[in-house]
Design a protein around this motif. Structure first.
Motif, PDB file in Angstrom:
ATOM      1  N   ALA A  12     -16.477 -43.726 -34.195  1.00 26.92           N
ATOM      2  CA  ALA A  12     -16.788 -43.915 -35.617  1.00 26.92           C
ATOM      3  C   ALA A  12     -18.060 -43.175 -36.012  1.00 26.92           C
ATOM      4  CB  ALA A  12     -16.915 -45.413 -35.913  1.00 26.92           C
ATOM      5  N   LYS A  14     -19.964 -39.515 -37.577  1.00 30.15           N
ATOM      6  CA  LYS A  14     -20.032 -38.945 -38.921  1.00 30.15           C
ATOM      7  C   LYS A  14     -18.722 -38.309 -39.382  1.00 30.15           C
ATOM      8  CE  LYS A  14     -24.975 -38.316 -38.666  1.00 30.15           C
ATOM      9  NZ  LYS A  14     -25.678 -38.853 -39.794  1.00 30.15           N
ATOM     10  N   GLU A  17     -16.343 -41.111 -40.119  1.00 32.09           N
ATOM     11  CA  GLU A  17     -16.761 -41.762 -41.361  1.00 32.09           C
ATOM     12  C   GLU A  17     -16.341 -40.948 -42.581  1.00 32.09           C
ATOM     13  OE1 GLU A  17     -20.653 -43.490 -43.762  1.00 32.09           O
ATOM     14  OE2 GLU A  17     -20.974 -42.500 -41.820  1.00 32.09           O
ATOM     15  N   ARG A  43     -24.079 -48.706 -35.291  1.00 35.66           N
ATOM     16  CA  ARG A  43     -23.114 -47.914 -36.064  1.00 35.66           C
ATOM     17  C   ARG A  43     -22.006 -48.806 -36.607  1.00 35.66           C
ATOM     18  NH1 ARG A  43     -22.840 -43.685 -39.208  1.00 35.66           N
ATOM     19  NH2 ARG A  43     -20.817 -42.716 -39.161  1.00 35.66           N
ATOM     20  N   ARG A  44     -21.519 -49.711 -35.780  1.00 30.73           N
ATOM     21  CA  ARG A  44     -20.473 -50.639 -36.235  1.00 30.73           C
ATOM     22  C   ARG A  44     -20.957 -51.460 -37.413  1.00 30.73           C
ATOM     23  NH1 ARG A  44     -20.101 -51.582 -30.670  1.00 30.73           N
ATOM     24  NH2 ARG A  44     -20.898 -53.697 -30.950  1.00 30.73           N
ATOM     25  N   LEU A  47     -21.147 -49.328 -40.682  1.00 29.93           N
ATOM     26  CA  LEU A  47     -19.844 -49.058 -41.293  1.00 29.93           C
ATOM     27  C   LEU A  47     -19.208 -50.321 -41.855  1.00 29.93           C
ATOM     28  CD1 LEU A  47     -18.469 -46.419 -38.780  1.00 29.93           C
ATOM     29  CD2 LEU A  47     -19.450 -46.026 -41.043  1.00 29.93           C
ATOM     30  N   ARG A  50     -21.089 -50.848 -45.108  1.00 34.78           N
ATOM     31  CA  ARG A  50     -20.813 -49.778 -46.074  1.00 34.78           C
ATOM     32  C   ARG A  50     -19.382 -49.807 -46.605  1.00 34.78           C
ATOM     33  NH1 ARG A  50     -23.092 -44.209 -44.110  1.00 34.78           N
ATOM     34  NH2 ARG A  50     -25.018 -45.275 -44.637  1.00 34.78           N
ATOM     35  N   TYR A  51     -18.394 -50.078 -45.728  1.00 30.97           N
ATOM     36  CA  TYR A  51     -16.986 -49.954 -46.125  1.00 30.97           C
ATOM     37  C   TYR A  51     -16.157 -51.226 -45.999  1.00 30.97           C
ATOM     38  CZ  TYR A  51     -18.247 -45.053 -45.730  1.00 30.97           C
ATOM     39  OH  TYR A  51     -18.873 -43.840 -45.874  1.00 30.97           O
TER      40      TYR A  51
END
Length: 94
Positions: A12, A14, A17, A43-44, A47, A50-51
C-alpha cells in the motif's frame, strides 16, 4: 461495476495509493470494497484515516477478501510475496 467490485492491494505504498484514490474518486469501487495489506502500521493507519478502506498487516488475508488483486510491492520483494500468496490464488482471481 460497483456492488461486488472487491479489489485487493498487496502493498500500500504511493503507487498503490494513487490507484486506490482514482478507483474511489471515480466510484469504480467504494471504500468497503477496497482491501490492502502493508507491513507498516503507520502506513495502514494513514490510509485507513484518509480513505476508510480495509487494511491488514498480513498479505494472506487479501486473496480471501478480493477477487481482483494488484501486486504493488517492490521488485525485490516480489518472489517472497508470490510464494506466500500462491496457495491462496485461484482461477477466480484477476
Amino acid at each position: 461495476m460497483g456492488a461486488y467490485m472487491r479489489i485487493g492491494f498487496i502493498g500500500a505504498g504511493k503507487m498503490a495509493e494513487a490507484i486506490m484514490a482514482a478507483l474511489l474518486e471515480s466510484k469504480v469501487a467504494a471504500a468497503h470494497e477496497v482491501f490492502a495489506s502493508d507491513i507498516s502500521a503507520e502506513r495502514r493507519q494513514l490510509l485507513k484515516t484518509r480513505y476508510g478502506i480495509n487494511l491488514y498487516s498480513k498479505n494472506a488475508v487479501i486473496p480471501g477478501s478480493a477477487e481482483t488483486l494488484v501486486l504493488a510491492v517492490k521488485p525485490q520483494q516480489m518472489d517472497a510475496v508470490l510464494k506466500e500468496l500462491a496457495p491462496r490464488i485461484t482461477s477466480e482471481h484477476l
